[in-house]
Design a protein around this motif. Sequence first.
Motif, PDB file in Angstrom:
ATOM      1  N   VAL A   1      59.389  40.373  10.826  1.00  0.00           N
ATOM      2  CA  VAL A   1      59.937  40.029  12.138  1.00  0.00           C
ATOM      3  C   VAL A   1      61.456  39.902  12.053  1.00  0.00           C
ATOM      4  O   VAL A   1      62.179  40.362  12.933  1.00  0.00           O
ATOM      5  CB  VAL A   1      59.296  38.734  12.682  1.00  0.00           C
TER       6      VAL A   1
ATOM      7  N   LEU B   1      62.931  43.406  11.828  1.00  0.00           N
ATOM      8  CA  LEU B   1      62.746  44.202  13.043  1.00  0.00           C
ATOM      9  C   LEU B   1      63.297  43.540  14.292  1.00  0.00           C
ATOM     10  O   LEU B   1      63.126  44.054  15.396  1.00  0.00           O
ATOM     11  CB  LEU B   1      61.246  44.484  13.236  1.00  0.00           C
ATOM     12  N   TRP B   2      63.958  42.386  14.144  1.00  0.00           N
ATOM     13  CA  TRP B   2      64.421  41.630  15.300  1.00  0.00           C
ATOM     14  C   TRP B   2      65.319  42.423  16.252  1.00  0.00           C
ATOM     15  O   TRP B   2      65.180  42.293  17.474  1.00  0.00           O
ATOM     16  CB  TRP B   2      65.129  40.359  14.846  1.00  0.00           C
TER      17      TRP B   2
ATOM     18  N   TRP C   1      65.147  45.428  17.210  1.00  0.00           N
ATOM     19  CA  TRP C   1      64.303  46.269  18.050  1.00  0.00           C
ATOM     20  C   TRP C   1      63.332  45.421  18.863  1.00  0.00           C
ATOM     21  O   TRP C   1      63.010  45.758  19.985  1.00  0.00           O
ATOM     22  CB  TRP C   1      63.533  47.281  17.208  1.00  0.00           C
ATOM     23  N   LEU C   2      62.860  44.329  18.298  1.00  0.00           N
ATOM     24  CA  LEU C   2      61.927  43.462  19.020  1.00  0.00           C
ATOM     25  C   LEU C   2      62.598  42.755  20.192  1.00  0.00           C
ATOM     26  O   LEU C   2      61.951  42.458  21.197  1.00  0.00           O
ATOM     27  CB  LEU C   2      61.326  42.420  18.058  1.00  0.00           C
ATOM     28  N   SER C   3      63.875  42.482  20.084  1.00  0.00           N
ATOM     29  CA  SER C   3      64.572  41.794  21.171  1.00  0.00           C
ATOM     30  C   SER C   3      64.686  42.673  22.412  1.00  0.00           C
ATOM     31  O   SER C   3      64.877  42.169  23.517  1.00  0.00           O
ATOM     32  CB  SER C   3      65.950  41.334  20.724  1.00  0.00           C
TER      33      SER C   3
ATOM     34  N   LEU D   1      62.252  44.222  23.739  1.00  0.00           N
ATOM     35  CA  LEU D   1      60.975  44.197  24.455  1.00  0.00           C
ATOM     36  C   LEU D   1      61.026  43.339  25.711  1.00  0.00           C
ATOM     37  O   LEU D   1      60.160  43.451  26.564  1.00  0.00           O
ATOM     38  CB  LEU D   1      59.855  43.689  23.536  1.00  0.00           C
TER      39      LEU D   1
END
Length: 66
Positions: free
Chosen positions: A15, A18-19, A21-23, A25
């Motif tokens: 996590v 990948l933060w 890219w995850l942010s 979402l």
Amino acid sequence: MGRTLIFIGVICLLVGLLWPWLSKLGLGALPGDIRIERKGWSFYFPITSGLVVSIVLSLIFWLLRK
């Protein structure tokens, strides 16, 4: 217990990596998240985002247990 802690550590590491890219979402900006901004301070309480993350994690752990 050791395997569980290693698994949680690996998930936290993934996590964190990948933060960026995850942010993108949109978590943290859902309807129901409380955000109060005033001069000099701000308050943020992600109620809806927390519920969504909790449901997704519960489903993942339920599927892994089967």
